[in-house]
Design a protein around this motif. Structure first.
Motif, mmCIF file in Angstrom:
data_model
loop_
_atom_site.group_PDB
_atom_site.id
_atom_site.type_symbol
_atom_site.label_atom_id
_atom_site.label_comp_id
_atom_site.label_asym_id
_atom_site.label_seq_id
_atom_site.Cartn_x
_atom_site.Cartn_y
_atom_site.Cartn_z
ATOM 1 N N SER A 224 26.223 10.813 66.766
ATOM 2 C CA SER A 224 25.562 11.971 67.369
ATOM 3 C C SER A 224 24.092 11.671 67.630
ATOM 4 N N ASP A 226 21.357 13.778 68.198
ATOM 5 C CA ASP A 226 20.980 15.188 68.134
ATOM 6 C C ASP A 226 19.505 15.368 68.470
ATOM 7 N N ASP A 228 17.148 16.517 66.575
ATOM 8 C CA ASP A 228 16.230 16.253 65.474
ATOM 9 C C ASP A 228 16.384 14.810 64.978
ATOM 10 N N GLN A 232 19.860 8.661 65.479
ATOM 11 C CA GLN A 232 21.288 8.930 65.552
ATOM 12 C C GLN A 232 21.817 9.354 64.189
ATOM 13 N N HIS A 233 22.879 10.137 64.231
ATOM 14 C CA HIS A 233 23.614 10.523 63.031
ATOM 15 C C HIS A 233 24.993 9.882 63.164
ATOM 16 N N ASP A 237 30.378 12.655 58.072
ATOM 17 C CA ASP A 237 29.628 13.269 56.977
ATOM 18 C C ASP A 237 28.175 13.532 57.383
ATOM 19 N N GLU A 238 27.571 12.587 58.121
ATOM 20 C CA GLU A 238 26.203 12.787 58.591
ATOM 21 C C GLU A 238 26.141 13.904 59.621
ATOM 22 N N LYS A 239 27.155 13.973 60.462
ATOM 23 C CA LYS A 239 27.195 15.042 61.462
ATOM 24 C C LYS A 239 27.290 16.405 60.788
ATOM 25 N N LYS A 241 26.405 17.096 57.719
ATOM 26 C CA LYS A 241 25.171 17.336 56.981
ATOM 27 C C LYS A 241 24.118 17.959 57.899
ATOM 28 N N ASN A 242 24.096 17.497 59.127
ATOM 29 C CA ASN A 242 23.161 18.050 60.095
ATOM 30 C C ASN A 242 23.457 19.521 60.365
ATOM 31 N N ASN A 245 22.362 21.715 57.483
ATOM 32 C CA ASN A 245 20.925 22.028 57.530
ATOM 33 C C ASN A 245 20.655 23.209 58.456
#
Length: 329
Positions: A224, A226, A228, A232-233, A237-239, A241-242, A245
């Motif tokens: 991703s 994104d 912010d 990259q994410h 799991d990182e996606k 987590k974003n 937030n």
């Protein structure tokens, strides 16, 4: 291989539809030109139609609808087994059909009916309904009489002429379903509806702050870009987590997408449009959000479209070095 679903259209205790469906499946399984599978409405308990939007919109909000849609979408054609109740089809069958649209359209369908008069009234009504959904209803059909084709009105014992009629029905359903699989334009239309429904599901999950609901729309290796940091994410799991937030920032979340334009290939697709994230802050302040440019990239993985990459961006004021966030689509 072409996949044909044999749908049992009754859930009533003591029904005979399961016998009829088994007979159809046993005969069909001798063929080598398609894979056949029984679909039992008992395994898909659907309440009376409870979707707030018409099925044509493709934005299913309830889990039971999405499960039912995923089941029907797997098949290229159908044989519907229906009894006749009061000169019509069972309400449970009509309800199950009404839940969906794109998953039915442009697919072949044949009818095996049973009743005191062979279920002729039910088959006629079911044919009209399926044709309204733009299904390809084949002409041959099988009509079983409770008086002559069921021993003691209970155990199915179809005559030899019904076996021949069933073989002809299956010939037509398989042939039309196989032709349908090669109709690229039709498949693209179906996939485009699936992509739009996919984005609709993301919107619903975001507004419900449902992280696990969001997980089902992305591949595990999604990347991703994104709005912010960082650049990259990588990974689901990182996606998520974003998104977590984002959910802590808003008390209530709103998300909308405009001017979505999908482009669909055989197993890769992308869609671009404009998105706006807003909502209510913890102190009650309404935040309208800003419009951004969004791109979604999909791959068809095990028959399901999943997002493998998405990107969000805003125009840049080159001289000032700042993003322009007050534009409207």
């Amino acid at each position: 291989m072409t996949r044909i679903g044999i749908l049992i259209g009754s859930t009533r205790p003591g029904r005979k539809g399961d016998q009829v469906a088994r007979w159809v499946h046993e005969r069909a399984a001798r063929r080598g030109d398609a894979a056949f599978e029984v679909i039992d409405l008992l395994d898909h308990p659907l309440p009376h139609l409870d979707e707030p939007l018409p099925a044509l919109a493709g934005r299913y909000q309830h889990g039971h609808t999405r499960t039912w849609a995923d089941t029907i979408a797997r098949f290229d054609g159908f044989v519907m087994v229906t009894p006749e109740y009061n000169a019509s089809i069972p309400g449970v069958l009509k309800n199950a059909i009404d839940y969906l649209y794109a998953e039915w359209t442009h697919k072949a369908v044949g009818f095996v009916s049973y009743g005191a008069g062979g279920g002729a009234h039910a088959a006629r009504q079911l044919r009209a309904l399926c044709e309204l959904l733009q299904m390809g209803a084949v002409t041959p059909q099988v009509s079983l009489s409770l008086h002559t084709d069921f021993e003691d009105h209970a155990t199915l014992k179809p005559g030899a002429h019904h076996v021949s009629a069933l073989d002809t029905l299956l010939d037509h359903v398989v042939a039309q379903s196989t032709e349908g699989r090669t109709a690229t334009a039709t498949q693209r239309e179906t996939d485009e509806v699936a992509i739009r429904r996919h984005i609709g599901g993301i919107i619903d999950a975001i507004q419900a702050k449902d992280l696990e609901g969001l997980r089902r729309f992305y591949s595990t290796d999604v990347v991703s870009f994104d709005i912010d940091p960082p650049l990259q994410h990588a990974g689901i799991d990182e996606k998520l987590k974003n998104w977590a937030n984002v959910f802590t920032f808003f008390q209530e979340v709103t998300y909308e997408v405009r001017d979505l334009m999908p482009t669909v290939g055989e197993d890769v697709a992308f869609a671009h449009g404009f998105g706006r994230l807003g909502g209510t802050l913890p102190d009650g302040t309404a935040a309208g959000g800003m419009w951004v440019r969004v791109t979604f990239c999909f791959r068809k993985i095990e028959g399901e479209w999943l997002i493998t990459h998405d990107q969000v961006s805003v125009p840049l004021d080159i001289l000032g070095g700042k993003g322009v966030v007050n534009l409207e689509p």
